[in-house]
Design a protein around this motif. Structure first.
Motif, PDB file in Angstrom:
ATOM      1  N   GLU A  50      25.513  16.598 -20.977  1.00  0.00           N
ATOM      2  CA  GLU A  50      26.073  16.950 -19.677  1.00  0.00           C
ATOM      3  C   GLU A  50      27.511  16.451 -19.612  1.00  0.00           C
ATOM      4  N   PHE A  51      28.391  17.287 -19.087  1.00  0.00           N
ATOM      5  CA  PHE A  51      29.777  16.866 -18.897  1.00  0.00           C
ATOM      6  C   PHE A  51      30.377  17.650 -17.737  1.00  0.00           C
ATOM      7  N   MET A  60      24.510  21.596 -21.822  1.00  0.00           N
ATOM      8  CA  MET A  60      24.419  22.373 -23.055  1.00  0.00           C
ATOM      9  C   MET A  60      23.403  21.767 -24.002  1.00  0.00           C
ATOM     10  N   HIS A  61      22.623  22.657 -24.608  1.00  0.00           N
ATOM     11  CA  HIS A  61      21.630  22.271 -25.610  1.00  0.00           C
ATOM     12  C   HIS A  61      22.307  22.351 -26.971  1.00  0.00           C
ATOM     13  N   ASN A  73      31.740  19.096 -32.129  1.00  0.00           N
ATOM     14  CA  ASN A  73      32.978  18.954 -31.373  1.00  0.00           C
ATOM     15  C   ASN A  73      32.684  18.773 -29.887  1.00  0.00           C
ATOM     16  N   ILE A  74      31.762  19.571 -29.355  1.00  0.00           N
ATOM     17  CA  ILE A  74      31.384  19.468 -27.944  1.00  0.00           C
ATOM     18  C   ILE A  74      30.754  18.106 -27.662  1.00  0.00           C
ATOM     19  N   LEU A  75      29.889  17.682 -28.575  1.00  0.00           N
ATOM     20  CA  LEU A  75      29.197  16.406 -28.405  1.00  0.00           C
ATOM     21  C   LEU A  75      30.168  15.230 -28.390  1.00  0.00           C
ATOM     22  N   VAL A  76      31.068  15.189 -29.362  1.00  0.00           N
ATOM     23  CA  VAL A  76      31.990  14.056 -29.499  1.00  0.00           C
ATOM     24  C   VAL A  76      33.003  14.014 -28.364  1.00  0.00           C
ATOM     25  N   ARG A  77      33.505  15.174 -27.962  1.00  0.00           N
ATOM     26  CA  ARG A  77      34.549  15.227 -26.932  1.00  0.00           C
ATOM     27  C   ARG A  77      34.000  15.280 -25.511  1.00  0.00           C
ATOM     28  N   LEU A 141      19.836  26.803 -18.801  1.00  0.00           N
ATOM     29  CA  LEU A 141      20.022  25.412 -18.406  1.00  0.00           C
ATOM     30  C   LEU A 141      20.928  25.280 -17.185  1.00  0.00           C
ATOM     31  N   ASN A 142      21.866  26.222 -17.054  1.00  0.00           N
ATOM     32  CA  ASN A 142      22.816  26.173 -15.950  1.00  0.00           C
ATOM     33  C   ASN A 142      22.467  27.152 -14.822  1.00  0.00           C
TER      34      ASN A 142
END
Length: 268
Positions: A50-51, A60-61, A73-77, A141-142
């Motif tokens: 979640e961000f 996002m899954h 990239n999504i996970l780290v940032r 999810l959204n």
């Protein structure tokens, strides 16, 4: 002159910054891998992140974030992939707009268009079965009702295609090859075949298949004249071919969105 005096007179040259930074790269890479691994384990079994983006809560899954470049990239940032480019088009997609996301992957851009930009409808095309499942999961999810997920590739004509290349570390770089016998495993359709009554914005990220996509979109682009965000990789000669094809369709380049993403507008 004794040995100590001789050595004292020598000048020691310290390694330059370039050499030092090169020596650090393997260590930094390992630290980044460790950081990503810790974050991935922290997601838990659901692998959901979640961000917040532009005051919008996004979920996002990311089940392959340990190996896939985009998901990692999504996970780290804790942010959308290609966030700087997305921010540039945010003001160009008006609330209620109709968008086609061609090469939607897991839905990164689709979610941005639907949630942050407030598009009235996003038609998200993704041919790969694994990533299409993730696309649909992320839309669900959204709780989005303004996204239409289509499990198909776009090309110059309707037909079938075979898998040409797939790499788990970069699932978004999967490539398809049109099947001459019409017996391929993947569905191919055209943008023109969708018969859209309205189309305001198109994003095209199809790993070198841009010419085929544009060929199958001639009527739609001429009728609706949407803004186009297109990935064209200069190092592979795609910028020259893509730019020529778009100019032949009446488009002109507005500006680069990144080193390989470009914004085009109809010149009419």
């Amino acid at each position: 002159m004794d040995k100590s005096s001789s050595e004292a007179g020598k000048t020691t040259v310290a390694p330059g910054w370039d050499g030092f930074s090169e020596a650090l790269k393997p260590l930094l890479a390992k630290l980044n891998d460790l950081h990503a691994a810790v974050l991935f384990q922290a997601l838990g079994s659901d692998r959901i992140i979640e961000f917040a983006a532009f005051d919008v809560r996004v979920r996002m899954h990311l089940p392959f974030a340990a190996v896939d470049a985009i998901q990692r990239n999504i996970l780290v940032r804790h942010a959308f992939y290609e966030a700087p480019a997305l921010a540039q088009v945010r003001g160009l997609i008006r609330r209620g707009a109709v968008v086609a996301d061609i090469g939607a992957n897991i839905g990164n851009h689709t979610l941005f268009f639907a949630m942050v930009c407030g598009a009235g409808m996003v038609h998200a095309f993704e041919p790969m079965r694994v990533t299409f499942e993730l696309l649909r999961r992320n839309v669900a999810l959204n709780n989005l009702s303004n996204v239409n997920c289509i499990n198909a590739a776009l090309g110059a004509e309707q037909g079938r295609a075979d898998l040409l290349g797939f790499a788990q570390h970069n699932m978004g770089a999967a490539r398809l090859l049109a099947s001459e016998t019409d017996t391929g495993d993947y569905t191919v359709t055209t943008l023109d075949a969708q018969g859209f009554d309205r189309l305001d914005f198109v994003k095209i990220d199809v790993e070198g298949a841009h010419l085929a996509v544009l060929e199958g979109a001639r009527e739609t682009l001429a009728r609706h004249r949407p803004l186009i965000w297109i990935e064209l990789r200069p190092g592979l000669g795609e910028l020259e071919t893509g730019d020529a094809a778009l100019r032949a369709l009446g488009y002109r380049q507005v500006r680069p969105l990144s080193h390989m993403n470009w914004l085009y507008q109809h010149a009419g």
